[in-house]
Design an enzyme around this catalytic site. Sequence first.
Site, mmCIF file in Angstrom:
data_model
loop_
_atom_site.group_PDB
_atom_site.id
_atom_site.type_symbol
_atom_site.label_atom_id
_atom_site.label_comp_id
_atom_site.label_asym_id
_atom_site.label_seq_id
_atom_site.Cartn_x
_atom_site.Cartn_y
_atom_site.Cartn_z
ATOM 1 N N THR A 46 -10.769 0.577 35.138
ATOM 2 C CA THR A 46 -10.620 2.025 35.253
ATOM 3 C C THR A 46 -11.826 2.660 35.939
ATOM 4 O O THR A 46 -11.689 3.699 36.609
ATOM 5 C CB THR A 46 -10.400 2.666 33.874
ATOM 6 O OG1 THR A 46 -11.408 2.212 32.970
ATOM 7 C CG2 THR A 46 -9.040 2.296 33.318
ATOM 8 N N TYR A 109 -1.011 7.544 27.959
ATOM 9 C CA TYR A 109 -0.137 8.718 28.047
ATOM 10 C C TYR A 109 1.132 8.593 27.192
ATOM 11 O O TYR A 109 1.476 9.509 26.458
ATOM 12 C CB TYR A 109 0.251 9.040 29.505
ATOM 13 C CG TYR A 109 0.956 10.379 29.614
ATOM 14 C CD1 TYR A 109 0.227 11.565 29.581
ATOM 15 C CD2 TYR A 109 2.341 10.458 29.706
ATOM 16 C CE1 TYR A 109 0.875 12.798 29.641
ATOM 17 C CE2 TYR A 109 2.990 11.688 29.763
ATOM 18 C CZ TYR A 109 2.250 12.848 29.724
ATOM 19 O OH TYR A 109 2.887 14.060 29.773
ATOM 20 N N TYR A 135 -7.710 -4.347 26.321
ATOM 21 C CA TYR A 135 -8.674 -3.257 26.510
ATOM 22 C C TYR A 135 -8.226 -2.063 25.686
ATOM 23 O O TYR A 135 -7.188 -1.465 25.950
ATOM 24 C CB TYR A 135 -8.767 -2.907 27.987
ATOM 25 C CG TYR A 135 -9.775 -1.830 28.347
ATOM 26 C CD1 TYR A 135 -10.761 -1.409 27.445
ATOM 27 C CD2 TYR A 135 -9.752 -1.227 29.599
ATOM 28 C CE1 TYR A 135 -11.675 -0.431 27.792
ATOM 29 C CE2 TYR A 135 -10.669 -0.245 29.961
ATOM 30 C CZ TYR A 135 -11.620 0.143 29.045
ATOM 31 O OH TYR A 135 -12.530 1.125 29.393
ATOM 32 N N ARG A 140 -9.266 7.461 26.501
ATOM 33 C CA ARG A 140 -8.535 7.562 27.763
ATOM 34 C C ARG A 140 -7.022 7.365 27.588
ATOM 35 O O ARG A 140 -6.236 7.938 28.332
ATOM 36 C CB ARG A 140 -9.068 6.533 28.772
ATOM 37 C CG ARG A 140 -10.417 6.902 29.370
ATOM 38 C CD ARG A 140 -10.852 5.852 30.377
ATOM 39 N NE ARG A 140 -12.097 6.212 31.028
ATOM 40 C CZ ARG A 140 -12.190 6.829 32.200
ATOM 41 N NH1 ARG A 140 -11.094 7.182 32.844
ATOM 42 N NH2 ARG A 140 -13.356 7.109 32.750
ATOM 43 N N LYS A 164 -11.776 -5.999 24.960
ATOM 44 C CA LYS A 164 -12.816 -5.037 25.310
ATOM 45 C C LYS A 164 -12.580 -3.835 24.413
ATOM 46 O O LYS A 164 -11.607 -3.102 24.576
ATOM 47 C CB LYS A 164 -12.731 -4.656 26.788
ATOM 48 C CG LYS A 164 -13.765 -3.617 27.206
ATOM 49 C CD LYS A 164 -13.592 -3.199 28.665
ATOM 50 C CE LYS A 164 -14.588 -2.110 29.033
ATOM 51 N NZ LYS A 164 -14.399 -1.615 30.423
ATOM 52 N N ILE A 206 -18.547 -5.428 28.618
ATOM 53 C CA ILE A 206 -18.104 -5.103 29.977
ATOM 54 C C ILE A 206 -18.601 -3.690 30.209
ATOM 55 O O ILE A 206 -18.088 -2.740 29.627
ATOM 56 C CB ILE A 206 -16.581 -5.220 30.147
ATOM 57 C CG1 ILE A 206 -16.152 -6.681 29.963
ATOM 58 C CG2 ILE A 206 -16.151 -4.716 31.527
ATOM 59 C CD1 ILE A 206 -14.651 -6.904 30.007
#
Length: 295
Positions: A46, A109, A135, A140, A164, A206
Amino acid sequence: MQSLIGTGVALVTPFRTDLSIDTEALRRIVNFSIDGGIEYLVILGTTAENATLSEDEKELVIQTVIETNNGRLPLVIGVGGNNTMQVVEELKNRDLSPFIAILSVSPYYNKPTQEGIYQHFKAVAEASSIPVILYNVPSRTGSNMLPSTVLRLANDFKNIVAIKEAPGDMVQAMQLIKNKPKDFLVISGDDMVTLPMVLAGGSGVISVIAQGFPKEFSEMVRLGLNRKVDDAFKIHYLFMDCIDMIFEQGNPAGIKQVFQSLGIADNTVRLPLVKVNESLESRISQFVVKINKLA
């Protein structure tokens, strides 16, 4: 997956002022990260402003990084999204042979239930020919992948090898570390809590900030993994203010300002992101000068 222990960096996509991809700057960033001692590179996460890249631009980024890396470090590629069928289709059609794993973000979303998240990653795991790093980044995606869901996936699919973890929640991270399968890796996705997570039993990070300060940040992680706690925390506290700064006005606007201050790449981002304001630009530049003097 020993190659995933230590510091990976989520590479930015540098742009010229005309918004085209600056491949020469990308080469400089890759070499800067490698020379600084990081352990692996993550392409098209991202942080790469993946959502604003065309398919041709994504291929340009991939090939530029592969060619510049020239086999020096392991590579991970971001393959994820909120359309499960589309993600599966990409996994079936993309050449994954240059990569040791994919990094796949939890669907954003849509806000799926935990069962929806499980079924999404079940489909991803079954479609992927290489290991999968989950992840989890609720800030987000709008939904948190709970430890129970992560552990269910880790136990059910041998090729789901790591997560992650980026909710910034140390209690949740410790629940994962405590209950995970033996070889499953819990990797920090939050620069600020990287060292505490490593000391709790995490496998590394990361990172965003590590591509701007690869020598210092990767050394902090290695010190943490080797339980040299006092030395590791000296670096952690040195970088705390800058970690806050690079995320203050959005990612990757902050880290791109670091690169501009270092003279490595321009700080251009694509809309809807905008550059950091003059105040933050000045503060980041002052921090870069400070670190260069210490070096």
